[in-house]
Design an enzyme around this catalytic site. Sequence first.
Site, PDB file in Angstrom:
ATOM      1  N   GLU A 112       9.703   1.284  10.315  1.00  0.00           N
ATOM      2  CA  GLU A 112      11.038   2.012  10.010  1.00  0.00           C
ATOM      3  C   GLU A 112      10.017   3.043  10.037  1.00  0.00           C
ATOM      4  O   GLU A 112       9.188   3.695   9.384  1.00  0.00           O
ATOM      5  CB  GLU A 112      11.439   1.744   8.734  1.00  0.00           C
ATOM      6  N   CYS A 118      13.669  10.649   6.144  1.00  0.00           N
ATOM      7  CA  CYS A 118      13.419   9.764   7.555  1.00  0.00           C
ATOM      8  C   CYS A 118      14.694  10.375   8.857  1.00  0.00           C
ATOM      9  O   CYS A 118      14.391  10.644   9.937  1.00  0.00           O
ATOM     10  CB  CYS A 118      13.071   8.689   7.932  1.00  0.00           C
ATOM     11  N   LYS A 166       0.579  -1.272  -0.377  1.00  0.00           N
ATOM     12  CA  LYS A 166       0.505   0.119  -0.179  1.00  0.00           C
ATOM     13  C   LYS A 166       1.033   1.399   0.566  1.00  0.00           C
ATOM     14  O   LYS A 166       1.494   1.795   1.238  1.00  0.00           O
ATOM     15  CB  LYS A 166      -1.145   0.035   1.139  1.00  0.00           C
ATOM     16  N   GLU A 224      10.090  15.632  15.412  1.00  0.00           N
ATOM     17  CA  GLU A 224      10.758  14.994  13.686  1.00  0.00           C
ATOM     18  C   GLU A 224       9.723  16.540  12.991  1.00  0.00           C
ATOM     19  O   GLU A 224       7.862  16.292  13.583  1.00  0.00           O
ATOM     20  CB  GLU A 224      10.190  13.894  13.956  1.00  0.00           C
TER      21      GLU A 224
HETATM   22  P1  NAD Z   1       2.109   8.197   7.962  1.00  0.00           P
HETATM   23  O1  NAD Z   1       2.293   7.580   9.425  1.00  0.00           O
HETATM   24  O2  NAD Z   1       1.396   8.906   8.063  1.00  0.00           O
HETATM   25  O3  NAD Z   1       1.872   7.461   6.547  1.00  0.00           O
HETATM   26  C1  NAD Z   1       2.788   5.896   5.797  1.00  0.00           C
HETATM   27  C2  NAD Z   1       1.252   5.194   5.628  1.00  0.00           C
HETATM   28  O4  NAD Z   1       1.104   4.536   6.211  1.00  0.00           O
HETATM   29  C3  NAD Z   1       0.858   5.648   4.010  1.00  0.00           C
HETATM   30  O5  NAD Z   1       0.531   4.597   3.727  1.00  0.00           O
HETATM   31  C4  NAD Z   1      -0.157   6.004   5.566  1.00  0.00           C
HETATM   32  O6  NAD Z   1      -1.894   6.349   4.544  1.00  0.00           O
HETATM   33  C5  NAD Z   1      -0.826   4.856   5.982  1.00  0.00           C
HETATM   34  N1  NAD Z   1      -1.228   4.727   7.519  1.00  0.00           N
HETATM   35  C6  NAD Z   1      -1.885   5.971   8.549  1.00  0.00           C
HETATM   36  N2  NAD Z   1      -2.315   5.332   9.247  1.00  0.00           N
HETATM   37  C7  NAD Z   1      -2.394   3.426   9.652  1.00  0.00           C
HETATM   38  C8  NAD Z   1      -2.662   3.495  10.026  1.00  0.00           C
HETATM   39  N3  NAD Z   1      -3.931   3.299  11.074  1.00  0.00           N
HETATM   40  N4  NAD Z   1      -2.985   1.207  10.133  1.00  0.00           N
HETATM   41  C9  NAD Z   1      -2.343   1.436   8.244  1.00  0.00           C
HETATM   42  N5  NAD Z   1      -1.492   2.052   7.799  1.00  0.00           N
HETATM   43  C10 NAD Z   1      -1.443   3.605   7.926  1.00  0.00           C
HETATM   44  O7  NAD Z   1       3.433   8.445   7.593  1.00  0.00           O
HETATM   45  P2  NAD Z   1       4.251   9.940   6.226  1.00  0.00           P
HETATM   46  O8  NAD Z   1       3.133  10.813   6.814  1.00  0.00           O
HETATM   47  O9  NAD Z   1       3.569   9.236   5.089  1.00  0.00           O
HETATM   48  O10 NAD Z   1       5.746   9.796   6.025  1.00  0.00           O
HETATM   49  C11 NAD Z   1       6.816  10.333   7.143  1.00  0.00           C
HETATM   50  C12 NAD Z   1       7.170   9.410   7.953  1.00  0.00           C
HETATM   51  O11 NAD Z   1       7.764   7.890   8.021  1.00  0.00           O
HETATM   52  C13 NAD Z   1       8.383  10.516   9.061  1.00  0.00           C
HETATM   53  O12 NAD Z   1       7.852   9.768  10.210  1.00  0.00           O
HETATM   54  C14 NAD Z   1       9.823   9.804   8.565  1.00  0.00           C
HETATM   55  O13 NAD Z   1      10.574   9.888   9.113  1.00  0.00           O
HETATM   56  C15 NAD Z   1       8.885   7.944   8.064  1.00  0.00           C
HETATM   57  N6  NAD Z   1      10.133   7.458   7.435  1.00  0.00           N
HETATM   58  C16 NAD Z   1      10.851   6.496   7.667  1.00  0.00           C
HETATM   59  C17 NAD Z   1      11.838   5.739   7.119  1.00  0.00           C
HETATM   60  C18 NAD Z   1      13.285   4.703   7.680  1.00  0.00           C
HETATM   61  O14 NAD Z   1      13.538   3.692   7.138  1.00  0.00           O
HETATM   62  N7  NAD Z   1      12.886   4.376   9.314  1.00  0.00           N
HETATM   63  C19 NAD Z   1      11.527   6.271   5.637  1.00  0.00           C
HETATM   64  C20 NAD Z   1      10.633   6.806   5.175  1.00  0.00           C
HETATM   65  C21 NAD Z   1       9.965   7.256   6.483  1.00  0.00           C
END
Ligand code: NAD
Length: 504
Positions: free
Chosen positions: A283, A317, A209, A414
């Site tokens: 992650e 991230c 997804k 963050e």
């Molecule tokens: P997010 O957590 O809002 O969303 C990530 C994904 O999860 C999206 O596809 C979203 O639709 C889905 N999602 C949202 N709520 C959910 C739920 N309750 N159950 C299952 N899926 C759900 O994050 P974002 O804003 O898309 O991304 C930014 C974040 O990602 C930042 O915190 C960043 O640090 C992190 N990130 C981490 C890494 C790593 O390797 N550690 C890499 C890239 C991004």
Amino acid sequence: MKETTQKVEKVVRLEVLTPKTELSFGKAWPYAPAPEGREHIRLQSRYQLFIGGKFVDPRSKRYFPTINPATEETLAEVAEADAGDVDAAVQSARRVFDRYWAKMPGRERAKYVYRIARMLAERAREFAVIESLDNGKPIKLSRDDDIPLATAHFFYYAGWADKLEYAFPGRTARPVGVAGQVIPWNFPLLMAAWKIAPALATGNTVVLKPAETTPLTALHLAALIQEADLPPGVVNIVTGAGATGGALVNHPGVNKIAFTGSTEVGKIIQRTIAGTKKRLTLELGGKSPNIIFNDAPIDAAIEGIIGSIFYNQGHVCCAGSRLIVQEGIAPIVIKKLKDRMQTLRMGDPLDKNTDIGAINSKPQLEKISELVQSGVKEGAVLWQTTCELPARGYWFRPTFFTNVAQSHRIAREEIFGPVLAIMTFRTPEEAVEKANNTPYGLAASIWTDKGSKIFRITNKLKAGVIWNNTANMFDPSAPFGGYKESGFGREGGVHGLYPYVELR
Ligand code: NAD
């Protein structure tokens, strides 16, 4: 040690007085526009779900727009998968896993993964343009980093598919089953590659997804996978927002969840699957420091900071969102940083000269603005570049704060935007204490001339990845992942195979 520091400080003071370093560039030099062409890409007005090797309408009958954040124009409508659609995707992944994919010899699976890698390399320009349109990142990043790295991950893991006995000597590696993978918007295709490539190489099938604001490259990857003749159902792509991700995480037919995203959602997922037999890797977010010592190569460190927090709008991230600089060189570092930041070009992500593109979405822009206001309210001192912002789209000026206390929200939370919190330190012990003073532990960079100091500090930092005299370098053969609230599990390298195998 004391003597060396004094010497360095003298050199630095001399440098401050030379006319060269006093010179302020003020603004980026004007360049003629150099836009990357869009003629070679064909976006559909509507995208369906990719289930069982076919593009199908969502049972929900609902679609949502995906927007170009640099112009606010709607690029396409995308299907919103409900629990029924997710169920169909998981069932299709299960069928092909049981009947075919898990039993296929590694050397045969490798051929498919190599084919995906080669096709992606051939169509890199198309994917780079779509990524920049949907995400807002500059074409020079999607062209030079995102797409080549995504391709490299497919090549790398294709190489492991028939060599698992060498990855796990004396053990037999068996696939786990159906992997449910949920990814964020900051590196849309790269995150898809990080997830899909090791899963396929080890004989698992996938339901992925993508993030709701950046689904397009994953859907074009689905079309490429179809063209690559991958057995139907080995990779399924379901689009939608949190509810779709939730349906995937909760589905009883999924054996392993791989999630990349915010710590907040990561915690929800961890709670949701507690007590089930599902495997999990998370992650999550970060608040990574760049630690700069008096004896650091300052110009290289400035480029490292610029690359790690300002390129990509801080949407990384492992962005170096905290700068922890030794007191003696703080004035020169801040001056050089200002000069360099003023030369950053912000604007059309498809222009090859653009350094800084758009913020990915309006909610993200609002979140950045709110956190920056909190920094001002709490007493930190704000500095921003004076570049002009485009009239439409979501933009935020490269920003830094000085006078930052460790208790300030801008030092703890963050921001995920082009905002840097600058703090100083006097001793290495203080640097380590400040660097570790965060709930996160994703990455860190240490800038110093002394190898011994690098080893000493590295061993004391609580971060999954530590770079020395560089920042944000990635390679498919190197594992990446977090510590503390930045998550657990590793992606990349041989370590990235572990979450997808059962060892006997
Ligand atoms: P997010 O957590 O809002 O969303 C990530 C994904 O999860 C999206 O596809 C979203 O639709 C889905 N999602 C949202 N709520 C959910 C739920 N309750 N159950 C299952 N899926 C759900 O994050 P974002 O804003 O898309 O991304 C930014 C974040 O990602 C930042 O915190 C960043 O640090 C992190 N990130 C981490 C890494 C790593 O390797 N550690 C890499 C890239 C991004």
